[in-house]
Design a protein around this motif. Structure first.
Motif, PDB file in Angstrom:
ATOM      1  N   SER A   1      42.059  63.728  46.654  1.00  0.00           N
ATOM      2  CA  SER A   1      42.659  63.827  47.980  1.00  0.00           C
ATOM      3  C   SER A   1      43.420  65.134  48.120  1.00  0.00           C
ATOM      4  O   SER A   1      43.736  65.808  47.132  1.00  0.00           O
ATOM      5  CB  SER A   1      43.609  62.646  48.234  1.00  0.00           C
ATOM      6  OG  SER A   1      44.761  62.754  47.413  1.00  0.00           O
TER       7      SER A   1
ATOM      8  N   SER B   1      46.476  59.706  36.941  1.00  0.00           N
ATOM      9  CA  SER B   1      46.437  60.583  38.106  1.00  0.00           C
ATOM     10  C   SER B   1      47.071  61.920  37.756  1.00  0.00           C
ATOM     11  O   SER B   1      48.007  61.984  36.949  1.00  0.00           O
ATOM     12  CB  SER B   1      47.192  59.959  39.290  1.00  0.00           C
ATOM     13  OG  SER B   1      46.664  58.700  39.636  1.00  0.00           O
TER      14      SER B   1
ATOM     15  N   TYR C   1      45.218  57.987  46.089  1.00  0.00           N
ATOM     16  CA  TYR C   1      44.826  56.874  46.942  1.00  0.00           C
ATOM     17  C   TYR C   1      45.542  56.904  48.288  1.00  0.00           C
ATOM     18  O   TYR C   1      46.595  57.531  48.445  1.00  0.00           O
ATOM     19  CB  TYR C   1      45.106  55.554  46.228  1.00  0.00           C
ATOM     20  CG  TYR C   1      44.371  55.429  44.912  1.00  0.00           C
ATOM     21  CD1 TYR C   1      42.989  55.325  44.880  1.00  0.00           C
ATOM     22  CD2 TYR C   1      45.068  55.437  43.697  1.00  0.00           C
ATOM     23  CE1 TYR C   1      42.308  55.221  43.677  1.00  0.00           C
ATOM     24  CE2 TYR C   1      44.391  55.332  42.489  1.00  0.00           C
ATOM     25  CZ  TYR C   1      43.016  55.226  42.476  1.00  0.00           C
ATOM     26  OH  TYR C   1      42.346  55.128  41.295  1.00  0.00           O
TER      27      TYR C   1
ATOM     28  N   ALA D   1      38.900  59.238  42.450  1.00  0.00           N
ATOM     29  CA  ALA D   1      39.368  59.499  43.815  1.00  0.00           C
ATOM     30  C   ALA D   1      40.050  60.860  43.839  1.00  0.00           C
ATOM     31  O   ALA D   1      40.803  61.202  42.924  1.00  0.00           O
ATOM     32  CB  ALA D   1      40.331  58.415  44.279  1.00  0.00           C
TER      33      ALA D   1
ATOM     34  N   GLU E   1      40.442  56.515  54.676  1.00  0.00           N
ATOM     35  CA  GLU E   1      40.579  57.764  53.926  1.00  0.00           C
ATOM     36  C   GLU E   1      41.612  58.713  54.523  1.00  0.00           C
ATOM     37  O   GLU E   1      41.778  59.827  54.031  1.00  0.00           O
ATOM     38  CB  GLU E   1      39.225  58.491  53.858  1.00  0.00           C
ATOM     39  CG  GLU E   1      38.119  57.708  53.189  1.00  0.00           C
ATOM     40  CD  GLU E   1      37.459  56.700  54.131  1.00  0.00           C
ATOM     41  OE1 GLU E   1      37.682  56.822  55.356  1.00  0.00           O
ATOM     42  OE2 GLU E   1      36.736  55.801  53.653  1.00  0.00           O
TER      43      GLU E   1
ATOM     44  N   ARG F   1      41.586  61.575  51.679  1.00  0.00           N
ATOM     45  CA  ARG F   1      40.906  61.366  50.405  1.00  0.00           C
ATOM     46  C   ARG F   1      39.393  61.365  50.596  1.00  0.00           C
ATOM     47  O   ARG F   1      38.889  61.395  51.730  1.00  0.00           O
ATOM     48  CB  ARG F   1      41.342  60.058  49.747  1.00  0.00           C
ATOM     49  CG  ARG F   1      40.961  58.797  50.499  1.00  0.00           C
ATOM     50  CD  ARG F   1      41.042  57.576  49.618  1.00  0.00           C
ATOM     51  NE  ARG F   1      39.975  57.547  48.629  1.00  0.00           N
ATOM     52  CZ  ARG F   1      39.817  56.585  47.728  1.00  0.00           C
ATOM     53  NH1 ARG F   1      40.671  55.575  47.679  1.00  0.00           N
ATOM     54  NH2 ARG F   1      38.818  56.623  46.876  1.00  0.00           N
ATOM     55  N   ASP F   2      38.673  61.319  49.493  1.00  0.00           N
ATOM     56  CA  ASP F   2      37.213  61.335  49.545  1.00  0.00           C
ATOM     57  C   ASP F   2      36.670  60.042  50.153  1.00  0.00           C
ATOM     58  O   ASP F   2      37.348  59.024  50.219  1.00  0.00           O
ATOM     59  CB  ASP F   2      36.642  61.523  48.137  1.00  0.00           C
ATOM     60  CG  ASP F   2      36.936  60.325  47.254  1.00  0.00           C
ATOM     61  OD1 ASP F   2      36.063  59.459  47.125  1.00  0.00           O
ATOM     62  OD2 ASP F   2      38.057  60.248  46.699  1.00  0.00           O
TER      63      ASP F   2
ATOM     64  N   HIS G   1      34.886  56.441  47.241  1.00  0.00           N
ATOM     65  CA  HIS G   1      35.554  55.216  46.794  1.00  0.00           C
ATOM     66  C   HIS G   1      34.973  54.706  45.473  1.00  0.00           C
ATOM     67  O   HIS G   1      34.745  53.508  45.297  1.00  0.00           O
ATOM     68  CB  HIS G   1      35.479  54.112  47.858  1.00  0.00           C
ATOM     69  CG  HIS G   1      36.295  54.393  49.073  1.00  0.00           C
ATOM     70  ND1 HIS G   1      37.510  53.808  49.326  1.00  0.00           N
ATOM     71  CD2 HIS G   1      36.079  55.240  50.111  1.00  0.00           C
ATOM     72  CE1 HIS G   1      38.002  54.266  50.467  1.00  0.00           C
ATOM     73  NE2 HIS G   1      37.151  55.136  50.952  1.00  0.00           N
TER      74      HIS G   1
ATOM     75  N   SER H   1      41.620  48.849  45.738  1.00  0.00           N
ATOM     76  CA  SER H   1      41.814  48.964  47.186  1.00  0.00           C
ATOM     77  C   SER H   1      43.259  48.717  47.612  1.00  0.00           C
ATOM     78  O   SER H   1      43.574  48.809  48.798  1.00  0.00           O
ATOM     79  CB  SER H   1      40.886  48.026  47.971  1.00  0.00           C
ATOM     80  OG  SER H   1      41.350  46.693  47.949  1.00  0.00           O
TER      81      SER H   1
END
Length: 304
Positions: A124, A171, A65, A122, A86, A114-115, A118, A56
């Motif tokens: 986006s 990523s 993120y 993830a 998001e 983003r989605d 969570h 988070s």
């Protein structure tokens, strides 16, 4: 009356309870603020810090993120705010700083969505717009009167991040950039424009050594680039109008790449990233590729 007793090797005093009160009630009421303070400190210690390398509070740049709702990140490269958990809105600092050089404000901004799941994965999508009016610069350098020039840059990015373990996240992202340059000169009856489009893929691996220190490895490769196209119109003489479409060679070859290892340090609010590698350089914000050489990766921001 106060009586003194020897308790556990030390002398203590005991005052009988005042009539109408319960023994220990006074002591309990005096300790209540201490218990409340202890609970507040304990709750604060148990709450996850926003800027550490923890779930988070992941780094936003180069990943899928986003910031949390109401969270703000102010840095030397970007200013961002979390509208929702998001949805992120941001702007790049460098174009604003260069505004006085061009004699005009350089507005730019982006949105990242983003989605809502969570989970470990993830995804986006983000969209960015920049506009530059360089007419003031042309006038300042003594270009012929009536000259004007502008640049518009659009980019769209799709990102995905996966948290494999507590310590490892990878990523990937694909970014398409479209840059349009246009200009004209009334005195010379000249008008022209140029379009530069490209598509790049990037990957980032982050290995968190502690909640404060992480190692990052970023790789980038150019997978598509349309040769720059120039559309030129001018009046050669009173009876001749020229309209030409020109295509130039690629600025950088397909397959242009760069690899940069970095160290990312994240405190409770302050964050810094420093790295160095080699490869082709990508111009910030515009996403255009230039000649290869040493590549420096630096970022600094406060997140709260």
């Amino acid at each position: 009356m106060t009586a003194r007793f020897r308790e556990a090797g030390r002398w203590v005093s005991h005052r009988p309870a005042t009539p109408g009160t319960t023994p220990g009630a006074t002591i309990g009421s005096q300790r209540a603020p201490m218990w409340a303070l202890a609970l507040i400190i304990g709750a604060a210690a148990a709450s996850p810090a926003r800027a550490y390398h923890e779930p988070s509070s992941e780094w936003v740049a180069g990943t899928a993120y986003t910031l949390g709702v109401g969270e703000v990140s102010l840095g030397v490269l970007r200013w961002e705010v979390g509208v929702l958990d998001e949805v992120l809105l941001g702007t790049n600092v460098l174009p604003w700083a260069l505004g006085p050089l061009f004699g005009a404000v350089v507005p730019n901004g982006y949105i990242k969505v983003r989605d809502w799941v969570h989970g470990s994965l993830a995804v986006s999508a983000s969209f960015q717009l920049l506009y530059l009016d360089a007419s003031g610069l042309l006038e300042a350098v003594g270009t012929a009167p009536g000259s004007s020039s502008s640049l518009t840059s659009l980019s769209a990015t799709g990102s995905g991040s996966y948290r494999w373990t507590e310590d490892l996240t990878t990523s990937v992202e694909a970014q398409f950039n479209a840059t349009d340059l246009s200009g004209d000169n009334e005195g010379l009856a000249f008008e022209g424009s140029a379009v530069l489009n490209n598509l790049a893929l990037a990957a980032l691996a982050e290995w968190r050594l502690t909640r404060v220190i992480a190692l990052q490895l970023t790789g980038r490769v150019l997978v598509y680039q349309e040769p720059p196209t120039f559309d030129v119109r001018f009046q050669a003489d009173s009876r001749t109008d020229v309209h030409a479409k020109l295509r130039a060679n690629l600025v950088a070859p397909i397959g242009a790449w760069s690899v940069v290892p970095s160290v990312a340090i994240s405190g409770q609010a302050l964050n810094v990233k420093l790295g160095a590698g080699y490869g082709h350089r990508w111009l910030p914000v515009l996403g255009l590729v230039v000649a290869p050489g040493p590549v420096v990766d630096f970022d600094f921001f406060v997140r709260f």
